[in-house]
Scaffold this active site. Structure first.
Site, PDB file in Angstrom:
ATOM      1  N   LYS A  13      -3.226  -4.940 -10.926  1.00  0.00           N
ATOM      2  CA  LYS A  13      -3.649  -4.859  -9.492  1.00  0.00           C
ATOM      3  C   LYS A  13      -3.368  -3.338  -9.008  1.00  0.00           C
ATOM      4  O   LYS A  13      -3.976  -2.704  -8.090  1.00  0.00           O
ATOM      5  CB  LYS A  13      -3.311  -5.895  -8.626  1.00  0.00           C
ATOM      6  CG  LYS A  13      -1.881  -6.235  -8.144  1.00  0.00           C
ATOM      7  CD  LYS A  13      -1.838  -7.497  -7.565  1.00  0.00           C
ATOM      8  CE  LYS A  13      -0.362  -7.627  -7.107  1.00  0.00           C
ATOM      9  NZ  LYS A  13       0.456  -7.446  -8.272  1.00  0.00           N
ATOM     10  N   ARG A 122       3.740  -0.545 -19.446  1.00  0.00           N
ATOM     11  CA  ARG A 122       3.648   0.414 -18.160  1.00  0.00           C
ATOM     12  C   ARG A 122       4.481   1.506 -17.921  1.00  0.00           C
ATOM     13  O   ARG A 122       5.785   1.403 -18.240  1.00  0.00           O
ATOM     14  CB  ARG A 122       3.824  -0.563 -16.906  1.00  0.00           C
ATOM     15  CG  ARG A 122       3.793   0.323 -15.619  1.00  0.00           C
ATOM     16  CD  ARG A 122       3.563  -0.516 -14.800  1.00  0.00           C
ATOM     17  NE  ARG A 122       4.497  -1.744 -14.157  1.00  0.00           N
ATOM     18  CZ  ARG A 122       4.161  -2.575 -13.361  1.00  0.00           C
ATOM     19  NH1 ARG A 122       3.210  -2.496 -12.754  1.00  0.00           N
ATOM     20  NH2 ARG A 122       4.986  -3.512 -13.019  1.00  0.00           N
ATOM     21  N   ARG A 155       9.753   1.427 -15.448  1.00  0.00           N
ATOM     22  CA  ARG A 155      10.551   0.781 -14.331  1.00  0.00           C
ATOM     23  C   ARG A 155      11.687  -0.125 -14.821  1.00  0.00           C
ATOM     24  O   ARG A 155      11.442  -1.037 -15.829  1.00  0.00           O
ATOM     25  CB  ARG A 155       9.619  -0.014 -13.282  1.00  0.00           C
ATOM     26  CG  ARG A 155       8.740   0.891 -12.388  1.00  0.00           C
ATOM     27  CD  ARG A 155       7.784   0.295 -11.612  1.00  0.00           C
ATOM     28  NE  ARG A 155       8.016  -1.419 -11.426  1.00  0.00           N
ATOM     29  CZ  ARG A 155       7.261  -2.066 -10.858  1.00  0.00           C
ATOM     30  NH1 ARG A 155       6.046  -1.577 -10.668  1.00  0.00           N
ATOM     31  NH2 ARG A 155       7.467  -3.170 -10.469  1.00  0.00           N
ATOM     32  N   ARG A 166      10.366 -12.231 -12.403  1.00  0.00           N
ATOM     33  CA  ARG A 166       9.139 -11.919 -11.620  1.00  0.00           C
ATOM     34  C   ARG A 166       8.043 -13.020 -11.740  1.00  0.00           C
ATOM     35  O   ARG A 166       7.314 -13.381 -11.023  1.00  0.00           O
ATOM     36  CB  ARG A 166       8.821 -10.387 -11.802  1.00  0.00           C
ATOM     37  CG  ARG A 166       9.524  -9.262 -11.109  1.00  0.00           C
ATOM     38  CD  ARG A 166       9.454  -8.110 -11.842  1.00  0.00           C
ATOM     39  NE  ARG A 166       8.043  -7.548 -11.538  1.00  0.00           N
ATOM     40  CZ  ARG A 166       7.637  -6.670 -12.623  1.00  0.00           C
ATOM     41  NH1 ARG A 166       8.466  -6.192 -13.556  1.00  0.00           N
ATOM     42  NH2 ARG A 166       6.357  -6.310 -12.347  1.00  0.00           N
TER      43      ARG A 166
HETATM   44  P1  ADP Z   1       4.609  -5.946  -9.485  1.00  0.00           P
HETATM   45  O1  ADP Z   1       3.562  -6.441  -8.683  1.00  0.00           O
HETATM   46  O2  ADP Z   1       4.196  -5.293 -10.560  1.00  0.00           O
HETATM   47  O3  ADP Z   1       5.711  -6.869  -9.498  1.00  0.00           O
HETATM   48  P2  ADP Z   1       5.508  -4.433  -7.195  1.00  0.00           P
HETATM   49  O4  ADP Z   1       5.719  -2.956  -7.352  1.00  0.00           O
HETATM   50  O5  ADP Z   1       4.571  -4.976  -6.274  1.00  0.00           O
HETATM   51  O6  ADP Z   1       5.161  -4.852  -8.783  1.00  0.00           O
HETATM   52  O7  ADP Z   1       6.861  -4.927  -6.631  1.00  0.00           O
HETATM   53  C1  ADP Z   1       8.252  -4.633  -7.210  1.00  0.00           C
HETATM   54  C2  ADP Z   1       9.540  -5.330  -6.576  1.00  0.00           C
HETATM   55  O8  ADP Z   1       9.285  -4.920  -4.939  1.00  0.00           O
HETATM   56  C3  ADP Z   1       9.144  -6.895  -6.654  1.00  0.00           C
HETATM   57  O9  ADP Z   1       9.645  -7.363  -7.714  1.00  0.00           O
HETATM   58  C4  ADP Z   1      10.078  -7.307  -5.448  1.00  0.00           C
HETATM   59  O10 ADP Z   1      11.400  -7.143  -5.679  1.00  0.00           O
HETATM   60  C5  ADP Z   1       9.813  -5.883  -4.340  1.00  0.00           C
HETATM   61  N1  ADP Z   1       8.571  -6.480  -3.424  1.00  0.00           N
HETATM   62  C6  ADP Z   1       7.208  -6.051  -3.438  1.00  0.00           C
HETATM   63  N2  ADP Z   1       6.630  -6.629  -2.732  1.00  0.00           N
HETATM   64  C7  ADP Z   1       7.196  -7.417  -2.007  1.00  0.00           C
HETATM   65  C8  ADP Z   1       7.103  -8.444  -0.833  1.00  0.00           C
HETATM   66  N3  ADP Z   1       5.800  -8.601  -0.419  1.00  0.00           N
HETATM   67  N4  ADP Z   1       7.948  -9.354  -0.695  1.00  0.00           N
HETATM   68  C9  ADP Z   1       9.021  -9.440  -1.200  1.00  0.00           C
HETATM   69  N5  ADP Z   1       9.595  -8.348  -2.241  1.00  0.00           N
HETATM   70  C10 ADP Z   1       8.676  -7.571  -2.760  1.00  0.00           C
END
Ligand code: ADP
Ligand code: ZN
Length: 222
Positions: A13, A122, A155, A166
């Site tokens: 996404k 990634r 990452r 996750r």
């Molecule tokens: P992905 O969608 O690939 O898991 P993101 O870059 O969106 O990666 O998010 C990385 C991390 O940032 C998450 O695993 C979490 O720790 C934190 N995070 C991001 N968005 C949120 C959210 N809406 N609520 C809580 N933690 C978040």
């Protein structure tokens, strides 16, 4: 147009948001990127955020809401935005509803094997955070960002232990949001199993035609 991109970690996404932000000329708001920016600061809170993220846990709703509230008030969000990575829990969705309305929710799907492959391959730019993939969406020069020339890296939370956590949190906390937005009549499903390099133009075309109301579903883009 206020769009929300939903989908499992690794579904792509963030990549589709990168593509659509240009195609639609509205900002891409990635809470992962906003949080990674916070971790660059030298405070006790930023260390806590970094630790939670590296382990693949969820950062507190309070922090997220503050970040989102500030970001969507900025001028570039006047004509809308793409929210990527937020909301991730029922409570976040309810709080978001109090801040602003959402016009469309795009739920991205892919086969499990594809998701695992996308996560393990990634690589992102250390500087501008652009996403690449070791095989599917390679940079022009190995390990170097096409956009800014900085070095690429994996990452911390794309390592196997954090990925497992996750995916588990996604299933428990975020997946229920699909029903939540479907019940509101806002949801459309998009399945993409092919690498973006092969179908970039199709993705843009199909999403645009849906947003313009020319079709009422999207399905698999092949
Ligand atoms: P992905 O969608 O690939 O898991 P993101 O870059 O969106 O990666 O998010 C990385 C991390 O940032 C998450 O695993 C979490 O720790 C934190 N995070 C991001 N968005 C949120 C959210 N809406 N609520 C809580 N933690 C978040
Ligand atoms: Zn870069």
């Amino acid at each position: 147009m206020k769009l929300l991109f939903l989908g499992s970690p690794g579904v792509g996404k963030g990549t589709y948001a990168q593509v659509m932000t240009k195609a639609l000329n509205i900002p891409h708001i990635s809470t992962g990127d906003l949080l990674r920016n916070e971790t660059q600061k030298d405070t006790k809170l930023s260390k806590e955020i970094e630790e939670t993220m590296n382990q693949g846990g969820l950062v507190s709703d309070k922090i997220l809401l503050q970040l989102i509230k500030t970001r969507i008030k900025e001028e570039d969000c006047e004509n809308g935005f793409i929210l990527d990575g937020f909301p991730r829990t029922k409570n976040q969705a309810e709080e978001l509803g109090k801040l602003t309305g959402i016009t469309h929710v795009l739920n991205f799907k892919a086969n499990d094997e594809v998701i695992i492959e996308r996560l393990s391959g990634r690589i992102i730019c250390k500087n501008c955070k652009t996403i690449f993939h070791k095989t599917g969406n390679k940079p022009k020069i190995e390990n170097t960002c096409d956009k800014c020339g900085s070095e690429l890296h994996q990452r911390e939370d794309d390592k196997p232990e954090s990925v497992k956590k996750r995916l588990k949190i996604y299933k428990e906390k975020t997946e229920p949001l699909i029903t939540h937005y479907n019940d509101k009549g806002l949801l459309v499903e998009i399945t993409i199993n092919k690498p973006i390099s092969e179908i970039r133009e199709k993705v843009i075309l199909e999403i645009k035609s849906y947003l313009e109301g020319k079709t009422d579903k999207i399905g698999e883009i092949k």
